[in-house]
Motif scaffolding. Structure first.
Motif, PDB file in Angstrom:
ATOM      1  N   LEU A 200     -64.405 -25.727 -48.038  1.00 52.70           N
ATOM      2  CA  LEU A 200     -64.564 -26.268 -46.689  1.00 52.70           C
ATOM      3  C   LEU A 200     -65.922 -25.963 -46.076  1.00 52.70           C
ATOM      4  CD1 LEU A 200     -63.241 -27.817 -44.375  1.00 52.70           C
ATOM      5  CD2 LEU A 200     -62.207 -25.676 -43.604  1.00 52.70           C
ATOM      6  N   HIS A 201     -66.431 -24.761 -46.291  1.00 54.66           N
ATOM      7  CA  HIS A 201     -67.688 -24.369 -45.652  1.00 54.66           C
ATOM      8  C   HIS A 201     -68.834 -24.213 -46.654  1.00 54.66           C
ATOM      9  CE1 HIS A 201     -65.442 -23.869 -42.006  1.00 54.66           C
ATOM     10  NE2 HIS A 201     -64.652 -22.983 -42.560  1.00 54.66           N
ATOM     11  N   SER A 202     -68.606 -24.665 -47.878  1.00 55.98           N
ATOM     12  CA  SER A 202     -69.650 -24.498 -48.883  1.00 55.98           C
ATOM     13  C   SER A 202     -70.131 -25.810 -49.482  1.00 55.98           C
ATOM     14  CB  SER A 202     -69.158 -23.589 -50.017  1.00 55.98           C
ATOM     15  OG  SER A 202     -67.994 -24.136 -50.642  1.00 55.98           O
ATOM     16  N   SER A 203     -69.283 -26.828 -49.514  1.00 51.90           N
ATOM     17  CA  SER A 203     -69.676 -28.098 -50.125  1.00 51.90           C
ATOM     18  C   SER A 203     -68.970 -29.253 -49.446  1.00 51.90           C
ATOM     19  CB  SER A 203     -69.356 -28.100 -51.622  1.00 51.90           C
ATOM     20  OG  SER A 203     -69.597 -29.379 -52.188  1.00 51.90           O
ATOM     21  N   ALA A 204     -69.712 -30.055 -48.704  1.00 52.68           N
ATOM     22  CA  ALA A 204     -69.128 -31.219 -48.037  1.00 52.68           C
ATOM     23  C   ALA A 204     -68.598 -32.214 -49.059  1.00 52.68           C
ATOM     24  CB  ALA A 204     -70.161 -31.880 -47.137  1.00 52.68           C
ATOM     25  N   ALA A 205     -69.323 -32.405 -50.164  1.00 56.05           N
ATOM     26  CA  ALA A 205     -68.915 -33.387 -51.175  1.00 56.05           C
ATOM     27  C   ALA A 205     -67.581 -33.012 -51.800  1.00 56.05           C
ATOM     28  CB  ALA A 205     -69.994 -33.509 -52.253  1.00 56.05           C
ATOM     29  N   VAL A 206     -67.431 -31.732 -52.196  1.00 57.70           N
ATOM     30  CA  VAL A 206     -66.173 -31.283 -52.809  1.00 57.70           C
ATOM     31  C   VAL A 206     -65.033 -31.381 -51.803  1.00 57.70           C
ATOM     32  CG1 VAL A 206     -64.967 -29.315 -53.830  1.00 57.70           C
ATOM     33  CG2 VAL A 206     -67.332 -29.791 -54.471  1.00 57.70           C
ATOM     34  N   THR A 207     -65.298 -31.015 -50.553  1.00 61.33           N
ATOM     35  CA  THR A 207     -64.261 -31.081 -49.520  1.00 61.33           C
ATOM     36  C   THR A 207     -63.771 -32.511 -49.331  1.00 61.33           C
ATOM     37  OG1 THR A 207     -65.188 -29.188 -48.330  1.00 61.33           O
ATOM     38  CG2 THR A 207     -63.747 -30.653 -47.087  1.00 61.33           C
ATOM     39  N   ILE A 208     -64.688 -33.449 -49.276  1.00 57.58           N
ATOM     40  CA  ILE A 208     -64.316 -34.857 -49.068  1.00 57.58           C
ATOM     41  C   ILE A 208     -63.543 -35.398 -50.261  1.00 57.58           C
ATOM     42  CG2 ILE A 208     -65.253 -37.189 -48.836  1.00 57.58           C
ATOM     43  CD1 ILE A 208     -67.535 -35.889 -47.163  1.00 57.58           C
ATOM     44  N   ILE A 209     -63.993 -35.095 -51.482  1.00 55.92           N
ATOM     45  CA  ILE A 209     -63.280 -35.549 -52.682  1.00 55.92           C
ATOM     46  C   ILE A 209     -61.883 -34.923 -52.748  1.00 55.92           C
ATOM     47  CG2 ILE A 209     -63.268 -35.469 -55.214  1.00 55.92           C
ATOM     48  CD1 ILE A 209     -66.352 -35.617 -55.078  1.00 55.92           C
TER      49      ILE A 209
ATOM     50  N   GLY B 184     -69.252 -30.738 -42.105  1.00 57.83           N
ATOM     51  CA  GLY B 184     -70.639 -31.043 -41.773  1.00 57.83           C
ATOM     52  C   GLY B 184     -70.919 -32.482 -41.400  1.00 57.83           C
ATOM     53  N   VAL B 185     -69.904 -33.344 -41.392  1.00 57.66           N
ATOM     54  CA  VAL B 185     -70.086 -34.750 -41.019  1.00 57.66           C
ATOM     55  C   VAL B 185     -69.768 -34.879 -39.533  1.00 57.66           C
ATOM     56  CG1 VAL B 185     -69.416 -37.144 -41.456  1.00 57.66           C
ATOM     57  CG2 VAL B 185     -69.415 -35.487 -43.335  1.00 57.66           C
ATOM     58  N   THR B 186     -70.726 -35.295 -38.728  1.00 56.12           N
ATOM     59  CA  THR B 186     -70.528 -35.327 -37.277  1.00 56.12           C
ATOM     60  C   THR B 186     -70.491 -36.733 -36.696  1.00 56.12           C
ATOM     61  OG1 THR B 186     -72.914 -35.073 -36.944  1.00 56.12           O
ATOM     62  CG2 THR B 186     -71.584 -33.064 -36.975  1.00 56.12           C
ATOM     63  N   ASP B 187     -70.995 -37.743 -37.404  1.00 50.59           N
ATOM     64  CA  ASP B 187     -71.031 -39.111 -36.886  1.00 50.59           C
ATOM     65  C   ASP B 187     -69.631 -39.725 -36.930  1.00 50.59           C
ATOM     66  OD1 ASP B 187     -72.560 -41.571 -36.090  1.00 50.59           O
ATOM     67  OD2 ASP B 187     -71.704 -42.290 -37.986  1.00 50.59           O
ATOM     68  N   LEU B 188     -69.118 -40.172 -35.780  1.00 55.14           N
ATOM     69  CA  LEU B 188     -67.747 -40.670 -35.711  1.00 55.14           C
ATOM     70  C   LEU B 188     -67.484 -41.859 -36.636  1.00 55.14           C
ATOM     71  CD1 LEU B 188     -66.931 -40.362 -31.889  1.00 55.14           C
ATOM     72  CD2 LEU B 188     -65.929 -39.053 -33.772  1.00 55.14           C
ATOM     73  N   PRO B 189     -68.322 -42.908 -36.640  1.00 54.72           N
ATOM     74  CA  PRO B 189     -68.067 -44.013 -37.571  1.00 54.72           C
ATOM     75  C   PRO B 189     -68.069 -43.562 -39.032  1.00 54.72           C
ATOM     76  CG  PRO B 189     -69.590 -44.718 -35.856  1.00 54.72           C
ATOM     77  CD  PRO B 189     -69.438 -43.234 -35.718  1.00 54.72           C
ATOM     78  N   THR B 190     -68.929 -42.610 -39.387  1.00 53.36           N
ATOM     79  CA  THR B 190     -68.958 -42.117 -40.768  1.00 53.36           C
ATOM     80  C   THR B 190     -67.665 -41.403 -41.123  1.00 53.36           C
ATOM     81  OG1 THR B 190     -71.364 -41.849 -40.668  1.00 53.36           O
ATOM     82  CG2 THR B 190     -70.202 -40.664 -42.410  1.00 53.36           C
ATOM     83  N   ILE B 191     -67.166 -40.588 -40.198  1.00 48.44           N
ATOM     84  CA  ILE B 191     -65.878 -39.924 -40.430  1.00 48.44           C
ATOM     85  C   ILE B 191     -64.783 -40.970 -40.640  1.00 48.44           C
ATOM     86  CG2 ILE B 191     -64.088 -38.502 -39.349  1.00 48.44           C
ATOM     87  CD1 ILE B 191     -66.343 -36.959 -37.951  1.00 48.44           C
ATOM     88  N   GLY B 192     -64.837 -42.024 -39.824  1.00 52.36           N
ATOM     89  CA  GLY B 192     -63.840 -43.088 -39.962  1.00 52.36           C
ATOM     90  C   GLY B 192     -63.898 -43.755 -41.321  1.00 52.36           C
TER      91      GLY B 192
END
Length: 441
Positions: A341-350, A284-292
């Protein structure tokens, strides 16, 4: 490339007395080697960020991207052993310079990609040029540091892998956002040019800066060179007889056991390296600098883990246990990432951060095990065999996940499979324990 510095009439010095000399050697060699390894990984995995723009512009499928990302490791397979054996003959200085200049030029040329064929060809050439750098440095450092100091040095050097993400992630996001459509080039094209050309300059610098052997290290005093030579001889004697002939080591089942283990380790490494930005984007994160910046934070954790594992391995002499623990963390985190992956962005990132830390943190302590079994030409060829064939996992993971994504529109199932592959690596390391004397790993 063995040292011929005379050790006659040199008084025995305590290990603590030698620490200042080893620090001097480390400060001379490690920064430039780390800088190049940072650039190697940036030039290797920047395609994972470029993917977020280039596959739409060039109309590439996920399968095309996966094959292109992974074919890099086919070049590795074909050229790594010859490169490491050549290092034995012509020295590290010319070998490392040749490698860096070649891969830097190839990275910059990636900006010219327009078809799948040119994408595959340049990725293959990038792997062919880079082949030999990592195992060459591992071999090179054994000429300067005894076995009881190597894990820490390896850990510091290998932390460059994670550091490349710390700096490379935000840099990629900024370049691709700020320079998109500048001078008629897309952001992904500027990314390849601006990250490839600096490597060429660093490679040229290495021709004048690096020292091949201890005996040529005139930045050390003659007493310091003799003391280090004596300490390295002490280390060789302590380790006893080890295989030193390449033909013999090729037939050694221990070599192929470690190759299989490393294959599984690299499957995990390549998964987080080449699919990390896509996974974060899918969460769910789409901004390129944020992904970086997210990749940067995860890489910082990975860097700290690599250095910490190296220090603990030197202190305890137990690289096997640390390898197992790191891989178990990676396996659990990969499964958690797939499930969320498709239920929680926070858990996926951690979970992504812990998967990266566990996978990367295994590398410096893993290499302590085969390095305790082989020396000389066997070490040069053996390290290259393990790294090159093991890195086929780097081909399989991006390509396999690309096929899964193209067929199903989702990579969660592939991440679960990678988690199981990491468990196989754990079992392999436990089996490999019998190769060593009790209490030595």
């Amino acid at each position: 490339m063995s040292s011929v510095v005379s050790t006659e009439a040199v008084p025995t010095r305590a290990a603590d007395d030698l620490s200042p000399i080893y620090r001097k050697i480390a400060f001379r060699l490690i920064p430039i080697l780390m800088l190049l390894w940072v650039m190697a990984w940036i030039d290797r995995v920047n395609v994972s960020f470029a993917k977020l723009q280039m596959i739409d512009e060039l109309r590439f499928s996920d399968a095309v991207y996966g094959l292109g990302a992974g074919i890099f490791f086919i070049g590795y397979l074909l050229f790594e052993v010859p490169s490491n054996l050549l290092l034995q003959k012509i020295g590290a200085r010319r070998t490392i310079a040749r490698i860096a200049i070649g891969w830097g030029v190839t990275c910059a040329l990636m900006a010219l990609v327009t078809t799948p064929f040119t994408f595959y060809a340049l990725r293959f050439l990038l792997g062919a040029f880079e082949a030999g750098y990592f195992p060459g440095v591992i071999l090179y450092l054994t000429l300067w540091f005894p076995s009881d100091r190597r894990a820490k040095v390896f850990g510091i050097f290998m932390s460059s892998v994670a550091l490349s993400g710390v700096f490379g992630g935000p840099l990629a996001g900024i370049i691709m956002s700020a320079l998109h459509a500048h001078q008629g080039l897309s952001g992904w094209q500027w990314l390849f040019v601006l990250e490839g050309l600096p490597t060429v300059l660093i490679g040229i610098f290495c021709l004048f800066y690096l020292t091949n052997r201890l005996e040529d290290a005139h930045w050390l005093s003659s007493e310091e060179r003799a003391a280090i030579a004596a300490d390295l001889e002490r280390d060789h004697a302590r380790l006893g007889d080890r295989e030193s002939h390449f033909r013999a080591v090729i037939r050694d089942r221990r070599l192929w056991t470690f190759t299989a283990i490393y294959f599984c380790v690299i499957v995990a490494n390549a998964t987080v390296a080449f699919w990390g930005p896509t996974i974060i984007s899918g969460a769910g994160v789409t901004d390129l600098p944020t992904i970086g910046w997210i990749v940067s934070g995860a890489s910082l954790l990975g860097s700290a883990t690599m250095i910490l594992n190296g220090f603990i391995a030197d202190r305890t002499g137990r690289p096997l246990i640390l390898s197992v623990l790191s891989l178990l963390v990676a396996s659990v985190a990969l499964a958690a990432m797939a499930a969320s992956l498709h239920s929680s962005a926070a858990v996926t990132i951690i979970a992504f951060a812990f998967a990266l830390a566990g996978a990367y943190g295994t590398i410096p302590v893993f290499w302590q095990m085969p390095n305790r079994l082989f020396v000389g030409t066997a070490a040069a060829g053996g390290i290259a065999v393990i790294n090159s064939f093991g890195n086929l996992g780097g081909f399989l993971a991006p390509y396999g996940l690309g096929l899964v994504a193209s067929e199903t529109g989702d990579i969660a199932g592939g991440l679960f499979v990678v988690s199981l592959v990491v468990v196989v690596a754990v079992l392999g390391i436990i089996i490999a324990r019998r190769f060593f004397a009790p209490g030595t790993v």
